[in-house]
Design an enzyme around this catalytic site. Structure first.
Site, mmCIF file in Angstrom:
data_model
loop_
_atom_site.group_PDB
_atom_site.id
_atom_site.type_symbol
_atom_site.label_atom_id
_atom_site.label_comp_id
_atom_site.label_asym_id
_atom_site.label_seq_id
_atom_site.Cartn_x
_atom_site.Cartn_y
_atom_site.Cartn_z
ATOM 1 N N CYS A 164 0.809 -1.222 0.000
ATOM 2 C CA CYS A 164 0.000 0.000 0.000
ATOM 3 C C CYS A 164 0.840 1.270 0.000
ATOM 4 C CB CYS A 164 -0.925 -0.006 1.213
ATOM 5 S SG CYS A 164 -1.776 -1.569 1.405
ATOM 6 N N HIS A 303 -3.000 7.704 5.951
ATOM 7 C CA HIS A 303 -3.202 6.398 5.313
ATOM 8 C C HIS A 303 -4.644 5.961 5.581
ATOM 9 C CE1 HIS A 303 -2.049 2.778 3.334
ATOM 10 N NE2 HIS A 303 -2.276 2.015 4.382
ATOM 11 N N GLU A 314 -1.671 4.832 13.426
ATOM 12 C CA GLU A 314 -1.305 6.041 12.673
ATOM 13 C C GLU A 314 -1.500 7.300 13.516
ATOM 14 O OE1 GLU A 314 -1.742 8.088 8.273
ATOM 15 O OE2 GLU A 314 -3.241 6.597 8.884
ATOM 16 N N LYS A 336 -9.592 7.904 1.654
ATOM 17 C CA LYS A 336 -10.035 6.530 1.423
ATOM 18 C C LYS A 336 -11.490 6.335 1.850
ATOM 19 C CE LYS A 336 -5.557 4.132 1.702
ATOM 20 N NZ LYS A 336 -4.641 5.231 2.107
ATOM 21 N N HIS A 341 -9.668 1.874 -0.744
ATOM 22 C CA HIS A 341 -8.210 1.728 -0.679
ATOM 23 C C HIS A 341 -7.713 1.255 -2.042
ATOM 24 C CE1 HIS A 341 -4.225 1.058 0.450
ATOM 25 N NE2 HIS A 341 -4.381 0.391 1.584
ATOM 26 N N PHE A 400 1.741 -3.467 3.892
ATOM 27 C CA PHE A 400 2.106 -4.800 4.362
ATOM 28 C C PHE A 400 3.606 -5.004 4.160
ATOM 29 C CE2 PHE A 400 -2.230 -7.112 3.540
ATOM 30 C CZ PHE A 400 -2.779 -6.400 4.578
#
Length: 414
Positions: A164, A303, A314, A336, A341, A400
């Protein structure tokens, strides 16, 4: 090559769940439009997850010849389209030596739709039925390769593949190429097209996706009700250029890339470090390069995936990077909530949102934020855009594998 060169953005392109260009996407982001709807690309009868943020109405033949369409995966088609928009708008083509023109273009998974289709053929009809174009259509560098071919970019042409964080890492690495004198211009960004049965099943079974069936209750960053992200698709592209080169040719300049942080949690394949050590350091590195001061009015495009752990961690990262007091003053939103996403394309569309927020003094909202989590106690710009004369925009991407990227942008000061 010793003197660091300034890097500016002179062109933008986008194919998103909110629109097939930048202006439509940006208008939708400002107005809080939701791009999430029931999945149409396959039958979801046996799937717990029913929703996605799909690109609607895209015709690859507007950007590719018919035979090229047949030889390219959907992710690469999105990438070529967004890149063409950005290059056309920038006017950079023909003003830079091909050997000094680079492409760094991200994707999380690459041609997974092709992989699934050709593997099905293999299983059902045998090896002779697998396309000879299977490999070139599937591999994750092909978007960068195609963009380079289309635009005669003979400098570095590479993918960034950091889940991502791919789109953000691509932009940051392209900036470094220009900053350190290895290129004069670069086409950068990210693309993804993984709204397909195997990807949705895989993300569902790792409990990453929202199983909500109401689009307005699905992607819920920073909300107590959040239960996972909504898979999206699309592409976004930026043309980066050395500042003096852009100025000399009278290019429109959207802003300057003034900082980039790239770190790894070195902790877990999917979970962020609970103390946000990598995310916070990516932010502080980007802020240091951007000459951040406490007088800055900051916008953070978070994010903000809407997974329970991401949004909490976050928030910790933002507080560590800015300090508690400044973190509370910053504007934070997750686009998002509207785009879903977009995986490898997420960082690129969010970079564009940062640049346009700086230009228009408008912060896009986090929509459907009705019950803000006490653990996410920042100014998350709920539900409606706000006007703010921001001086620094930061875009966070956390992937990830523990990959973290933060990009910093300012308006260009002479």
């Amino acid at each position: 090559m010793n003197e660091l060169r300034r890097v500016v953005v002179t062109g933008l392109g986008a194919i998103t769940p909110l629109g097939l260009n930048v202006s439509d996407t940006w208008e939708a982001l400002k107005s809080g439009k939701n791009g999430i709807a029931p999945i149409t690309q396959f039958d979801t009868e046996n799937y717990k997850v029913k929703l996605a943020a799909e690109v609607k109405g895209f015709d690859p033949k507007e950007y590719l010849e018919v035979n090229e369409v047949l030889r390219t995966d959907r992710y690469a088609q999105f990438a070529v389209a967004a890149a063409e928009q950005a290059v056309t708008e920038s006017g950079v083509k023909g003003t830079v030596e091909p050997e000094r023109f680079a492409v760094i273009f991200g994707t999380g998974i690459g041609g997974i739709g092709t992989f699934e289709a050709e593997h099905t053929k293999l299983m059902e009809k045998g090896p002779r039925r697998v396309s000879p174009l299977f490999v070139p259509m599937m591999i994750g560098n092909m978007a960068a390769g195609l963009i380079a071919i289309k635009n005669d970019c003979r400098g570095s042409a590479m993918p960034a593949v950091t889940a991502c964080a791919s789109g953000s890492n691509a932009i940051g690495e392209a900036m470094r190429l220009i900053r350190h004198g290895y290129a004069d211009a670069a086409i950068t960004g990210g693309a993804e097209a993984s709204v397909i049965p195997s990807a949705v099943a895989g993300f569902t079974n790792m409990q990453a996706l929202s199983v909500a069936q109401n689009p307005d209750e699905a992607s819920l960053p920073f909300d107590k009700r959040r239960g996972g992200f909504v898979i999206g698709e699309g592409a976004a592209a930026l043309v980066l250029e050395e500042y003096e080169h852009a100025k000399a040719r009278g290019a429109k300049i959207y802003g300057e890339v003034v900082g980039y942080g790239s770190t790894c949690d070195a902790y877990h394949i999917t979970a962020p470090h609970p103390e946000a050590r990598g995310g916070a350091r990516a932010m502080t590195d980007a802020m240091a390069e951007a000459n951040y001061s406490e007088s800055d009015i900051v916008y953070i495009n978070a994010h903000g995936t809407g997974t329970p752990m991401n949004d909490t961690v976050e928030t910790i990262a933002i507080k560590k990077a800015l300090g508690e007091e400044s973190a509370k003053k910053a504007y934070v939103s997750s686009t998002k909530s509207m785009t879903g996403h977009m995986l490898g394309a997420a960082g690129a569309i969010e970079a564009i949102a940062c640049l346009l927020a700086l230009n228009e003094h408008i912060i896009p909202p986090t929509i459907n934020l009705k019950e803000q989590d006490e653990k996410c106690d920042l100014n998350c710009v709920p539900n409606e855009a706000v006007n703010a004369d921001i001086t620094l925009a930061l875009s966070n991407s956390l992937g990830f594998g523990g990959h973290n990227a933060c990009l910093a942008f300012r308006r260009v000061e002479e």
